[in-house]
Scaffold this motif. Structure first.
Motif, PDB file in Angstrom:
ATOM      1  N   VAL A 120     122.750  93.167  49.318  1.00  0.00           N
ATOM      2  CA  VAL A 120     122.531  93.177  47.912  1.00  0.00           C
ATOM      3  C   VAL A 120     121.920  91.732  47.310  1.00  0.00           C
ATOM      4  CG1 VAL A 120     124.389  94.855  47.506  1.00  0.00           C
ATOM      5  CG2 VAL A 120     124.848  92.550  47.384  1.00  0.00           C
ATOM      6  N   TRP A 121     121.422  91.945  46.218  1.00  0.00           N
ATOM      7  CA  TRP A 121     121.055  90.622  45.512  1.00  0.00           C
ATOM      8  C   TRP A 121     122.092  90.591  44.093  1.00  0.00           C
ATOM      9  CZ3 TRP A 121     117.672  87.601  47.475  1.00  0.00           C
ATOM     10  CH2 TRP A 121     116.635  87.978  48.330  1.00  0.00           C
ATOM     11  N   ILE A 122     122.713  89.279  43.920  1.00  0.00           N
ATOM     12  CA  ILE A 122     123.451  88.968  42.952  1.00  0.00           C
ATOM     13  C   ILE A 122     122.572  88.787  41.641  1.00  0.00           C
ATOM     14  CG2 ILE A 122     125.168  87.448  41.963  1.00  0.00           C
ATOM     15  CD1 ILE A 122     126.200  87.078  44.740  1.00  0.00           C
ATOM     16  N   GLU A 123     122.553  89.441  40.614  1.00  0.00           N
ATOM     17  CA  GLU A 123     121.936  89.529  39.459  1.00  0.00           C
ATOM     18  C   GLU A 123     122.810  88.704  38.452  1.00  0.00           C
ATOM     19  OE1 GLU A 123     120.256  93.288  38.284  1.00  0.00           O
ATOM     20  OE2 GLU A 123     118.641  93.061  39.815  1.00  0.00           O
ATOM     21  N   HIS A 124     123.944  88.779  38.387  1.00  0.00           N
ATOM     22  CA  HIS A 124     124.813  88.229  37.338  1.00  0.00           C
ATOM     23  C   HIS A 124     126.301  88.153  38.020  1.00  0.00           C
ATOM     24  CE1 HIS A 124     126.549  87.116  33.319  1.00  0.00           C
ATOM     25  NE2 HIS A 124     127.585  88.122  33.576  1.00  0.00           N
ATOM     26  N   VAL A 125     126.968  86.990  37.383  1.00  0.00           N
ATOM     27  CA  VAL A 125     128.393  86.765  37.716  1.00  0.00           C
ATOM     28  C   VAL A 125     129.180  86.708  36.423  1.00  0.00           C
ATOM     29  CG1 VAL A 125     130.050  85.446  39.153  1.00  0.00           C
ATOM     30  CG2 VAL A 125     127.805  85.578  40.093  1.00  0.00           C
ATOM     31  N   ASP A 126     130.155  87.403  36.416  1.00  0.00           N
ATOM     32  CA  ASP A 126     130.971  87.524  35.279  1.00  0.00           C
ATOM     33  C   ASP A 126     132.593  86.775  35.626  1.00  0.00           C
ATOM     34  OD1 ASP A 126     132.919  87.974  33.165  1.00  0.00           O
ATOM     35  OD2 ASP A 126     132.395  89.998  32.989  1.00  0.00           O
ATOM     36  N   ALA A 127     132.396  85.552  35.763  1.00  0.00           N
ATOM     37  CA  ALA A 127     133.333  84.723  36.497  1.00  0.00           C
ATOM     38  C   ALA A 127     134.896  85.085  35.586  1.00  0.00           C
ATOM     39  CB  ALA A 127     133.198  83.166  36.295  1.00  0.00           C
ATOM     40  N   ALA A 128     134.896  85.192  34.297  1.00  0.00           N
ATOM     41  CA  ALA A 128     135.851  85.401  33.495  1.00  0.00           C
ATOM     42  C   ALA A 128     136.812  86.821  33.951  1.00  0.00           C
ATOM     43  CB  ALA A 128     135.596  85.482  31.904  1.00  0.00           C
ATOM     44  N   THR A 185     127.905  97.119  39.177  1.00  0.00           N
ATOM     45  CA  THR A 185     128.677  96.091  38.786  1.00  0.00           C
ATOM     46  C   THR A 185     130.169  96.304  39.456  1.00  0.00           C
ATOM     47  OG1 THR A 185     127.845  96.008  36.535  1.00  0.00           O
ATOM     48  CG2 THR A 185     130.092  94.801  36.962  1.00  0.00           C
ATOM     49  N   VAL A 186     130.400  95.205  40.410  1.00  0.00           N
ATOM     50  CA  VAL A 186     131.415  95.251  41.212  1.00  0.00           C
ATOM     51  C   VAL A 186     132.472  94.064  41.202  1.00  0.00           C
ATOM     52  CG1 VAL A 186     130.280  96.755  42.855  1.00  0.00           C
ATOM     53  CG2 VAL A 186     130.220  94.381  43.405  1.00  0.00           C
ATOM     54  N   GLY A 187     133.562  94.220  41.685  1.00  0.00           N
ATOM     55  CA  GLY A 187     134.416  93.127  41.800  1.00  0.00           C
ATOM     56  C   GLY A 187     133.865  92.036  42.954  1.00  0.00           C
ATOM     57  N   VAL A 188     133.801  90.949  42.578  1.00  0.00           N
ATOM     58  CA  VAL A 188     133.254  89.913  43.565  1.00  0.00           C
ATOM     59  C   VAL A 188     133.842  89.853  45.041  1.00  0.00           C
ATOM     60  CG1 VAL A 188     132.414  88.396  41.847  1.00  0.00           C
ATOM     61  CG2 VAL A 188     134.508  87.930  42.769  1.00  0.00           C
ATOM     62  N   GLY A 232     135.900  88.159  37.158  1.00  0.00           N
ATOM     63  CA  GLY A 232     135.844  88.572  38.480  1.00  0.00           C
ATOM     64  C   GLY A 232     134.610  89.529  39.056  1.00  0.00           C
ATOM     65  N   MET A 233     133.636  89.733  38.055  1.00  0.00           N
ATOM     66  CA  MET A 233     132.776  90.763  38.545  1.00  0.00           C
ATOM     67  C   MET A 233     131.345  90.329  38.801  1.00  0.00           C
ATOM     68  SD  MET A 233     134.964  93.341  38.180  1.00  0.00           S
ATOM     69  CE  MET A 233     133.866  94.984  38.120  1.00  0.00           C
ATOM     70  N   GLN A 270     133.726  81.642  42.696  1.00  0.00           N
ATOM     71  CA  GLN A 270     132.849  80.372  42.728  1.00  0.00           C
ATOM     72  C   GLN A 270     131.790  80.428  43.540  1.00  0.00           C
ATOM     73  OE1 GLN A 270     133.251  77.455  40.673  1.00  0.00           O
ATOM     74  NE2 GLN A 270     131.187  77.433  41.726  1.00  0.00           N
ATOM     75  N   ARG A 271     131.930  81.015  44.597  1.00  0.00           N
ATOM     76  CA  ARG A 271     131.133  81.259  45.741  1.00  0.00           C
ATOM     77  C   ARG A 271     129.951  82.193  45.620  1.00  0.00           C
ATOM     78  NH1 ARG A 271     127.682  78.837  48.862  1.00  0.00           N
ATOM     79  NH2 ARG A 271     126.954  80.253  50.793  1.00  0.00           N
ATOM     80  N   ALA A 272     130.309  83.167  44.651  1.00  0.00           N
ATOM     81  CA  ALA A 272     129.143  84.082  44.111  1.00  0.00           C
ATOM     82  C   ALA A 272     128.330  83.439  43.261  1.00  0.00           C
ATOM     83  CB  ALA A 272     129.859  85.370  43.537  1.00  0.00           C
ATOM     84  N   GLN A 273     128.990  82.502  42.331  1.00  0.00           N
ATOM     85  CA  GLN A 273     128.342  81.620  41.369  1.00  0.00           C
ATOM     86  C   GLN A 273     127.420  80.900  41.991  1.00  0.00           C
ATOM     87  OE1 GLN A 273     131.625  80.335  39.004  1.00  0.00           O
ATOM     88  NE2 GLN A 273     130.699  81.463  37.371  1.00  0.00           N
TER      89      GLN A 273
END
Length: 63
Positions: A25-33, A50-53, A35-36, A4-7
């Protein structure tokens, strides 16, 4: 960091400092389903991971 915080950071208009293994780093995309998150390391647009949040750390301002 949680998903949620990453989003929230990704959607924010503010510049919020996030680090991966001590590097900015800059977050470019969050895959909530899953956790990446896809992040760009530093200022190099080709350095994308692509890493775990849970590996991301928000850098809070020191007062």
């Amino acid at each position: 960091m949680d998903v949620q915080r990453a989003q929230d950071i990704f959607a924010s208009k503010d510049n919020i400092a996030v680090h991966l293994d001590g590097k900015p780093v800059w977050i470019e995309h969050v895959d909530a389903a899953n956790g990446m998150a896809t992040v760009q390391v530093g200022s190099r647009p080709t350095d994308v991971h692509t890493v775990g949040v849970d590996r991301l750390e928000e850098q809070r301002e020191k007062h």
